[in-house]
Design a protein around this motif. Structure first.
Motif, short mmCIF file in Angstrom:
data_model
loop_
_atom_site.label_atom_id
_atom_site.label_comp_id
_atom_site.label_asym_id
_atom_site.label_seq_id
_atom_site.Cartn_x
_atom_site.Cartn_y
_atom_site.Cartn_z
N GLY A 448 2.00 -9.96 7.69
CA GLY A 448 1.25 -10.78 6.75
C GLY A 448 0.06 -11.40 7.45
N ALA A 449 -1.01 -11.60 6.68
CA ALA A 449 -2.18 -12.30 7.19
C ALA A 449 -2.58 -13.34 6.16
N LYS A 450 -3.18 -14.42 6.61
CA LYS A 450 -3.58 -15.49 5.69
C LYS A 450 -4.61 -14.97 4.69
N ASP A 451 -4.49 -15.45 3.45
CA ASP A 451 -5.40 -15.04 2.39
C ASP A 451 -5.69 -16.27 1.53
N GLU A 452 -6.95 -16.57 1.31
CA GLU A 452 -7.32 -17.78 0.57
C GLU A 452 -6.82 -17.75 -0.86
N GLY A 455 -2.39 -16.77 -0.54
CA GLY A 455 -1.57 -17.37 0.52
C GLY A 455 -1.43 -16.45 1.71
N GLU A 456 -0.87 -15.28 1.45
CA GLU A 456 -0.80 -14.22 2.45
C GLU A 456 -1.10 -12.89 1.79
N ARG A 457 -1.54 -11.93 2.59
CA ARG A 457 -1.72 -10.56 2.09
C ARG A 457 -0.97 -9.61 3.02
N VAL A 458 -0.66 -8.45 2.50
CA VAL A 458 0.09 -7.45 3.26
C VAL A 458 -0.90 -6.58 4.04
N CYS A 459 -0.66 -6.44 5.33
CA CYS A 459 -1.50 -5.60 6.20
C CYS A 459 -0.63 -4.50 6.82
N ILE A 468 -5.56 11.43 6.56
CA ILE A 468 -5.67 10.92 5.19
C ILE A 468 -6.52 9.66 5.27
N ASP A 469 -7.01 9.20 4.11
CA ASP A 469 -7.85 7.99 4.13
C ASP A 469 -7.11 6.81 3.50
N GLU A 470 -7.76 5.65 3.56
CA GLU A 470 -7.14 4.42 3.07
C GLU A 470 -6.79 4.51 1.58
N GLN A 471 -7.68 5.12 0.79
CA GLN A 471 -7.44 5.21 -0.65
C GLN A 471 -6.19 6.03 -0.96
N GLN A 472 -6.00 7.11 -0.22
CA GLN A 472 -4.80 7.93 -0.44
C GLN A 472 -3.53 7.15 -0.12
N VAL A 473 -3.57 6.36 0.96
CA VAL A 473 -2.41 5.53 1.30
C VAL A 473 -2.16 4.49 0.22
N SER A 474 -3.23 3.86 -0.24
CA SER A 474 -3.11 2.82 -1.27
C SER A 474 -2.56 3.40 -2.57
N ASP A 475 -3.07 4.55 -2.98
CA ASP A 475 -2.60 5.20 -4.21
C ASP A 475 -1.12 5.54 -4.11
N ALA A 483 2.88 -4.06 -7.33
CA ALA A 483 1.49 -4.29 -6.92
C ALA A 483 1.36 -5.33 -5.80
N TYR A 484 2.19 -6.38 -5.85
CA TYR A 484 2.05 -7.43 -4.84
C TYR A 484 2.53 -6.99 -3.46
N LYS A 485 3.28 -5.87 -3.39
CA LYS A 485 3.76 -5.36 -2.11
C LYS A 485 2.79 -4.36 -1.48
N VAL A 486 1.82 -3.90 -2.24
CA VAL A 486 0.89 -2.87 -1.75
C VAL A 486 -0.05 -3.47 -0.69
N PRO A 487 -0.16 -2.83 0.47
CA PRO A 487 -1.04 -3.37 1.53
C PRO A 487 -2.48 -3.51 1.05
N LYS A 488 -3.06 -4.68 1.32
CA LYS A 488 -4.47 -4.92 1.00
C LYS A 488 -5.37 -4.51 2.17
N SER A 489 -4.78 -4.47 3.36
CA SER A 489 -5.52 -3.99 4.53
C SER A 489 -4.74 -2.83 5.14
N ILE A 490 -5.43 -1.72 5.39
CA ILE A 490 -4.80 -0.55 5.98
C ILE A 490 -5.60 -0.18 7.22
N ILE A 491 -4.95 -0.25 8.38
CA ILE A 491 -5.62 -0.01 9.65
C ILE A 491 -4.97 1.19 10.34
N PHE A 492 -5.77 2.20 10.65
CA PHE A 492 -5.25 3.37 11.35
C PHE A 492 -5.36 3.14 12.86
N MET A 493 -4.30 3.48 13.59
CA MET A 493 -4.26 3.28 15.04
C MET A 493 -3.82 4.56 15.74
#
Length: 512
Positions: A448-452, A455-459, A468-475, A483-493
Motif C-alpha cells: 500500500g502507498a498513501k493516497d490523498e 487513504g491508501e492505494r494498491v501498488c 505485457i504492458d500496464e493496461q493488460q495487467v490492469s484489465d 475495483a478497489y483491489k485493482v492496483p493503481k500503480s503497476i511497476i515492472f522490475m
C-alpha cells in the motif's frame, strides 16, 4: 437491549414500540417500523413454510443500501437463518469462494448481479435465488423468485412461529480477509451483536433522543459497522435511517440528504473530504447535526477540520474489526482526541501486548488485544485460525498501538500487511495470487502507498515471463478482483527484493 435473548426479540419489540415512526428510506421509498415488521414477518413465513430452508441454514444477502436489506435480514433472523453478508462488488471468483465456504443454501441478490451469479451457481449449494430491484420489479430468469412477490405470498401463509435463538447461536457469518489472502468468516452470535449495539447505544444516549432523530447511512450494510450500528443499534433506538445506495456518486448523495434534517451521520475519511469539497453539500442546513461517527480507516486532522468548518460538528472516531462485531473503542462525543481511537466501550478490556503476549507499560507500543462480549465466537470452520488469534479470551487484532496519557488508545502501525482503500480491506496475498496466475507474470509483490483521495492505494511490483504492458495487467485484474483491489500503480522490475531464504521483502519496496 440486554433484556433480549436474540435479535428476533429486539426486532419485534422495537417495531411494536415505534410502530408509526419512519424506520428506513432509500431511493425515494420510506418504510415505517410497522411496515418493516409486517414485511419481514411475511417473508419469514415464506422462508419457514415454502423455501425448504431450516433453522441454521445460511442465506447470502448481496444488495446495496436499499430498504430491502433490513427486511431480508430481519426476516432471516425471525426464521432462524444465518445471514452471510456479501459485497455486491465481488467478482464471480470471490462470490464462489464465499458461497461454498459458508455452504450457502439461498441468496437474495440485486437484479443487476444475477448474470454474474449464473456463471458460478452450478458449482455452489444454492437452490433458492431471490431477486430484488432498487426501484421497479426485477426481470427474472428461470427458477428465480421476486422478493416483492414472496412477501405477498407470505402474507397468505400461516402465522409465523418466530425462531427463538439463544445468545450463543450464530447470527451472522461476516467474511474478512487475512494475511493468507483467503477470506474467512467471523462467527458473530446473537449475543455478540446485541452486546455491541447496546455498548454503542450507551454512548449515543448522551447525544441522541430515542425516536426523534434522522441519520444518513452511506456506509454499506454488508459491512459490519453499518450492519450493527445502523441496522441494530440505531434501529433499536427508534431512529430514522436514510440509506445511501451509492456514496461514490456525491451529486446523488447530496440530493438524497437534502429533504431531511440531519441529526447524525456516519462515514469514513475519504467521504468527509469529498463532501466538504462539494458545493451542494456545503449549501445544506447542518443546524441540527449532533453526531458524526468515523470508522473503517484512520481519520485525518485535515478531514476533521474540514468537516467542522463545513458542518459545525466534530467527528468522533472509533475502532473495531469484523471480529469484534465491530466496535471496540470510541472517542467521547464533543471531547474527541483526533489521532486517537478513543477509549474502550463498556465491559470491554483493551490491552497492549508484546511479542510474548504479555502486557506492556502504558505509553509503550505493542499489539492491540480486545476482550469483551462483542468478540466473535471464532472463525467458521477454521479452528487453526481461531487458535492463532485468541489467547486467554483476548482477540489479537494484528494492529500495533499504544495507550495515551488521556486513557485513549492510538494505532501506530499494522502487524498485518493489509491495505485499506476507502475503508475497504485489501489483502496483498490475494492480489498477488491473482497476478501470478497470469501466464506472462513471473512474480508479484503488492504493498500500500498513501493516497490523498482513498487513504491508501494498491501498488503492484511485477517481474515478467514475457512482455505485457500496464493496461493488460490492469484489465486482467479488473476481471478477477473487485475495483478497489485493482492496483493503481503497476511497476515492472527485473527482480524483486528477497531475503536469504527467498521470501519477498515488501518492506524494501515500501522504502523505495
Amino acid at each position: 437491549m440486554n433484556t433480549h435473548d436474540n435479535l428476533t426479540q429486539l426486532i419485534e419489540h422495537t417495531c411494536q414500540t415505534y410502530a408509526e415512526l419512519p424506520a428506513y428510506n432509500s431511493a425515494g421509498k420510506t418504510l415505517s417500523y410497522a411496515q418493516v415488521e409486517q414485511q419481514s414477518r411475511y417473508l419469514a413465513q415464506w422462508f419457514q413454510q415454502q423455501s425448504g430452508l431450516v433453522a441454521g441454514d445460511r442465506i447470502a444477502i448481496q444488495l446495496p443500501n436499499i430498504v430491502d436489506y433490513p427486511i431480508v435480514t430481519y426476516a432471516a433472523f425471525r426464521a432462524g437463518l444465518i445471514v452471510v453478508n456479501t459485497n455486491p462488488l465481488y467478482t464471480a471468483r470471490e462470490m464462489l469462494h464465499q458461497f461454498n465456504d459458508a455452504d450457502v443454501k439461498a441468496i437474495v441478490i440485486l437484479d443487476a448481479l444475477t448474470d454474474k451469479l449464473a456463471t458460478i451457481i452450478d458449482d455452489t449449494s444454492i437452490k433458492t435465488v431471490i431477486v430484488a430491484a432498487a426501484v421497479s420489479e426485477p426481470t427474472l430468469q428461470e427458477g428465480q423468485f421476486s422478493l416483492n412477490e414472496l412477501i405477498r405470498q407470505g402474507e397468505r401463509l400461516a402465522p409465523l412461529n418466530a425462531h427463538q435463538a439463544s445468545r450463543d447461536d450464530i447470527a451472522v457469518l461476516q467474511y474478512t480477509g487475512g494475511t493468507t489472502g483467503v477470506a474467512k468468516a467471523a462467527m458473530l452470535s446473537h449475543g455478540n451483536i446485541l452486546a455491541n449495539a447496546e455498548q454503542m447505544n450507551e454512548r449515543f444516549d448522551d447525544i441522541l433522543t430515542p425516536g426523534q432523530e434522522t441519520g444518513i447511512c452511506p456506509l454499506p450494510l454488508y459491512h459490519i459497522y453499518a450492519f450493527t450500528v445502523n441496522m441494530v443499534g440505531l434501529f433499536a433506538m427508534g431512529q430514522f435511517n436514510v440509506l445511501i445506495p451509492n456514496p461514490r456518486d456525491l451529486d446523488a448523495l447530496v440530493k438524497q440528504i437534502e429533504p431531511f434534517g440531519i441529526n447524525y451521520f456516519s462515514g469514513i475519511n475519504t467521504l468527509f473530504i469529498g463532501l466538504c469539497m462539494h458545493p451542494g453539500f456545503k449549501a445544506l442546513n447542518f443546524s441540527n447535526l449532533k453526531m458524526t461517527v468515523s470508522g473503517g480507516a484512520a481519520l485525518t486532522h485535515a478531514a476533521a477540520d474540514a468537516w467542522m468548518n463545513t458542518t459545525g460538528c466534530t467527528i468522533t472516531e472509533g475502532y473495531g474489526l469484523s471480529e469484534t462485531s465491530p466496535v471496540a473503542t470510541l472517542n467521547d462525543f464533543k471531547k474527541e482526541e483526533i489521532g486517537s481511537i478513543g477509549r474502550p466501550l463498556s465491559n470491554t478490556t483493551v490491552e497492549i501486548w508484546n511479542e510474548n503476549d504479555e502486557p506492556v507499560a502504558d505509553g509503550e507500543s505493542g499489539e492491540i488485544v480486545v476482550k469483551g462480549p462483542q468478540v466473535m465466537m471464532g472463525y467458521w470452520q477454521r479452528q487453526d485460525e481461531t487458535d492463532k488469534c485468541m489467547k486467554r479470551g483476548f482477540f489479537k487484532t494484528g494492529d500495533v498501538g499504544l495507550k495515551l496519557p488521556s486513557g485513549n488508545y492510538k494505532i501506530v502501525d499494522r502487524l498485518k500487511d493489509m491495505i485499506i482503500v476507502s475503508g475497504f480491506n485489501v489483502y496483498p496475498n490475494e492480489v498477488e495470487n491473482v497476478l501470478c496466475q497470469h501466464p506472462a507474470i513471473c512474480e508479484a509483490a503488492v504493498i500500500g502507498a498513501k493516497d490523498e483521495k482513498t487513504g491508501e492505494r494498491v501498488c503492484a511490483y511485477i517481474t515478467l515471463k514475457e512482455q505485457i504492458d500496464e493496461q493488460q495487467v490492469s484489465d486482467y485484474c479488473r476481471e478477477n478482483l473487485s475495483a478497489y483491489k485493482v492496483p493503481k500503480s503497476i511497476i515492472f522490475m527485473e527482480q524483486l527484493p528477497k531475503s536469504t531464504v527467498g521470501k519477498i521483502l515488501r518492506r524494501e519496496l515500501r522504502q523505495q
